[in-house]
Design an enzyme around this catalytic site. Structure first.
Site, short mmCIF file in Angstrom:
data_model
loop_
_atom_site.label_atom_id
_atom_site.label_comp_id
_atom_site.label_asym_id
_atom_site.label_seq_id
_atom_site.Cartn_x
_atom_site.Cartn_y
_atom_site.Cartn_z
N GLU A 109 20.98 -12.32 -4.64
CA GLU A 109 19.83 -13.22 -4.60
C GLU A 109 18.65 -12.59 -5.35
O GLU A 109 18.43 -11.38 -5.27
CB GLU A 109 19.46 -13.44 -3.12
CG GLU A 109 18.49 -14.56 -2.88
CD GLU A 109 18.23 -14.79 -1.37
OE1 GLU A 109 19.19 -14.88 -0.58
OE2 GLU A 109 17.05 -14.87 -1.00
N ASP A 111 14.59 -13.42 -5.67
CA ASP A 111 13.60 -14.28 -4.99
C ASP A 111 12.18 -14.20 -5.50
O ASP A 111 11.63 -13.11 -5.62
CB ASP A 111 13.43 -13.82 -3.52
CG ASP A 111 14.60 -14.11 -2.65
OD1 ASP A 111 15.32 -15.05 -2.93
OD2 ASP A 111 14.77 -13.38 -1.66
N GLU A 113 8.81 -15.85 -3.68
CA GLU A 113 8.31 -16.66 -2.56
C GLU A 113 6.80 -16.62 -2.59
O GLU A 113 6.21 -15.55 -2.76
CB GLU A 113 8.80 -16.11 -1.22
CG GLU A 113 10.23 -16.51 -0.91
CD GLU A 113 10.62 -16.17 0.52
OE1 GLU A 113 11.21 -17.02 1.19
OE2 GLU A 113 10.32 -15.05 0.98
N HIS A 126 5.67 -12.92 -3.18
CA HIS A 126 6.62 -12.00 -2.55
C HIS A 126 7.90 -12.03 -3.39
O HIS A 126 8.36 -13.10 -3.77
CB HIS A 126 6.85 -12.54 -1.13
CG HIS A 126 7.92 -11.88 -0.35
ND1 HIS A 126 7.67 -10.93 0.61
CD2 HIS A 126 9.26 -12.04 -0.37
CE1 HIS A 126 8.80 -10.53 1.16
NE2 HIS A 126 9.79 -11.19 0.59
N THR A 127 8.46 -10.86 -3.71
CA THR A 127 9.71 -10.83 -4.49
C THR A 127 10.73 -9.97 -3.76
O THR A 127 10.37 -9.07 -2.99
CB THR A 127 9.50 -10.24 -5.90
OG1 THR A 127 9.09 -8.87 -5.78
CG2 THR A 127 8.46 -11.02 -6.70
N ASN A 128 12.00 -10.27 -4.00
CA ASN A 128 13.07 -9.47 -3.40
C ASN A 128 14.32 -9.59 -4.26
O ASN A 128 14.47 -10.57 -5.01
CB ASN A 128 13.35 -9.96 -1.96
CG ASN A 128 13.98 -8.90 -1.07
OD1 ASN A 128 14.35 -7.81 -1.54
ND2 ASN A 128 14.11 -9.21 0.21
N ARG A 137 14.27 -5.14 -0.41
CA ARG A 137 13.69 -4.58 -1.63
C ARG A 137 12.42 -5.35 -2.00
O ARG A 137 12.23 -5.77 -3.13
CB ARG A 137 14.70 -4.66 -2.77
CG ARG A 137 15.98 -3.89 -2.50
CD ARG A 137 16.80 -3.75 -3.77
NE ARG A 137 17.97 -2.94 -3.55
CZ ARG A 137 19.21 -3.40 -3.43
NH1 ARG A 137 19.45 -4.70 -3.52
NH2 ARG A 137 20.21 -2.58 -3.23
N GLU A 138 11.54 -5.51 -1.01
CA GLU A 138 10.37 -6.36 -1.21
C GLU A 138 9.31 -5.69 -2.07
O GLU A 138 9.00 -4.51 -1.89
CB GLU A 138 9.74 -6.72 0.15
CG GLU A 138 10.65 -7.48 1.09
CD GLU A 138 11.56 -6.57 1.92
OE1 GLU A 138 11.53 -5.34 1.74
OE2 GLU A 138 12.31 -7.11 2.78
N ASP A 202 4.94 -18.90 11.83
CA ASP A 202 5.25 -17.91 12.86
C ASP A 202 5.22 -16.48 12.31
O ASP A 202 5.02 -15.54 13.04
CB ASP A 202 6.61 -18.21 13.53
CG ASP A 202 7.68 -18.58 12.53
OD1 ASP A 202 7.37 -18.83 11.34
OD2 ASP A 202 8.86 -18.62 12.93
N TRP A 203 5.38 -16.30 10.98
CA TRP A 203 5.30 -14.92 10.47
C TRP A 203 4.53 -14.75 9.16
O TRP A 203 4.02 -13.68 8.87
CB TRP A 203 6.69 -14.30 10.30
CG TRP A 203 7.56 -14.96 9.25
CD1 TRP A 203 8.43 -16.00 9.44
CD2 TRP A 203 7.64 -14.64 7.85
NE1 TRP A 203 9.02 -16.34 8.26
CE2 TRP A 203 8.56 -15.53 7.27
CE3 TRP A 203 6.99 -13.69 7.04
CZ2 TRP A 203 8.87 -15.51 5.92
CZ3 TRP A 203 7.31 -13.67 5.69
CH2 TRP A 203 8.24 -14.57 5.14
N ARG A 286 8.91 3.46 6.30
CA ARG A 286 10.02 2.56 6.54
C ARG A 286 11.37 3.23 6.26
O ARG A 286 12.40 2.83 6.81
CB ARG A 286 9.84 1.34 5.63
CG ARG A 286 10.91 0.29 5.77
CD ARG A 286 10.53 -0.89 4.89
NE ARG A 286 11.58 -1.87 4.81
CZ ARG A 286 11.60 -2.85 3.92
NH1 ARG A 286 10.60 -2.97 3.03
NH2 ARG A 286 12.57 -3.72 3.90
#
Ligand code: NAG
Length: 301
Positions: A109, A111, A113, A126-128, A137-138, A202-203, A286
């Site tokens: 994928e 992404d 967003e 936001h990418t991943n 891998r944000e 919600d997030w 992280r």
């Protein structure tokens, strides 16, 4: 188109005319961007609309539902551009996702967003990248313009060497093929293009602190000028494979070997220095046991 009558010049001209007309009939529909031709609306019960003879697509979101579409084709490598104009005003809680994805538990994928925000506050891009089902891998960015005021071009270059995310032609992120150091790279699962507009209050907004303001609904995002220079995957063959019956000469696929030149790398570093707000590759908390291996194979420094 063959002129098989004796060719005096009148005949020649009429043959030429026939040739030009039939060529335009064949060529134009496949060149023009048309959402009817390239995409299917997949959900949202009428909230996704294809307008202006296929030149424009809009997604909308209200309290009852969001909406989405996907490409008819599957692609295995390509350079894919889309222009998006994001939900204006108070868009906090809304997410516009625009991404490539294969299917199944070990899917790949790529992404984009877009996380909405209160009026006047910046969107987060936001990418991943997922390979073999693994993401995490944000990288996140602010944009250097208001993405709701006008259309801007968001591009994905995907070839066997690298994946490059660009905004209006400026690269913002590169994910290099790091198979040589044991990191799977998306290169064998064909992907479709997907996009959706949905509610994630919600997030998405500071951990759910800001709620979607439904008095502003319906929220609408718009799409135009889709362009795919891409290898289309169908019945297990790629249109870029010279053995394929639908092969478009491989020499046209310059993007299959495109990599960032030093000037593009410099522009990418400018974006990353000034607009990047999160990078998994620097998130030592992280990954206390060590950063992911691909993080050492990057143009950042
Ligand atoms: C919204 O705006 C605030 C304030 O500028 C910012 O901290 C935040 O990153 C922005 N984006 C989202 C999705 O909250």
């Amino acid at each position: 188109m063959v002129c098989n009558r004796p060719c005096n010049w009148i005949n020649f001209l009429s043959c030429l005319l026939v040739f030009i007309i039939s060529y335009s009939l064949i060529a134009i529909p496949s060149l023009a961007n048309n959402f009817f031709q390239d995409f299917d609306v997949t959900w949202g019960g009428g909230r996704a609309k294809i307008l202006n003879n296929g030149q424009l697509l809009t997604l909308s979101l209200d309290k009852a539902s969001g909406s989405g579409f996907q490409s008819k084709n599957e692609y295995l490598f390509g350079k894919i551009d889309m222009q998006l104009k994001l939900v204006p005003g108070n868009s906090a809680g809304t997410i516009t996702a625009y991404y490539l994805s294969s299917q199944g538990p070990t899917h790949d994928e790529i992404d984009f967003e877009f996380l909405g925000n209160l009026s006047g506050d910046p969107y987060i891009l936001h990418t991943n990248v997922f390979s073999q089902g693994k993401g995490n891998r944000e990288q996140q960015f602010y944009l250097w313009f208001d993405p709701t005021a006008d259309f801007h071009t968001y591009s994905i270059l995907w070839n066997p060497q690298n994946i490059v995310f660009s905004v209006d032609g400026t690269p913002i992120r590169e994910f290099k093929n790091s198979e040589s150091i044991g990191v799977p790279f998306p290169k064998s699962q064909p992907m479709r293009i997907y996009s959706s507009l949905w509610n994630a209050d919600d997030w998405a907004t500071r951990g759910g602190l800001v709620k979607t303001d439904w008095t502003q609904a319906p929220f609408t995002a718009s799409y135009r000028n889709f362009k795919a220079d891409a290898c289309i995957w169908s019945s297990s063959t790629s249109s870029c494979d010279s053995k394929s019956p639908s092969s478009t000469s491989n020499t046209n696929a310059w993007w299959l070997s495109e990599e960032l030149d030093s000037k593009s790398q410099e522009r990418m570093r400018w974006v990353q220095k000034n607009y990047m707000i999160y990078n998994y590759c620097t998130d030592i908390k992280r990954f206390p046991q060590g950063l992911p291996p691909e993080c050492s194979n990057t143009n950042m420094s």
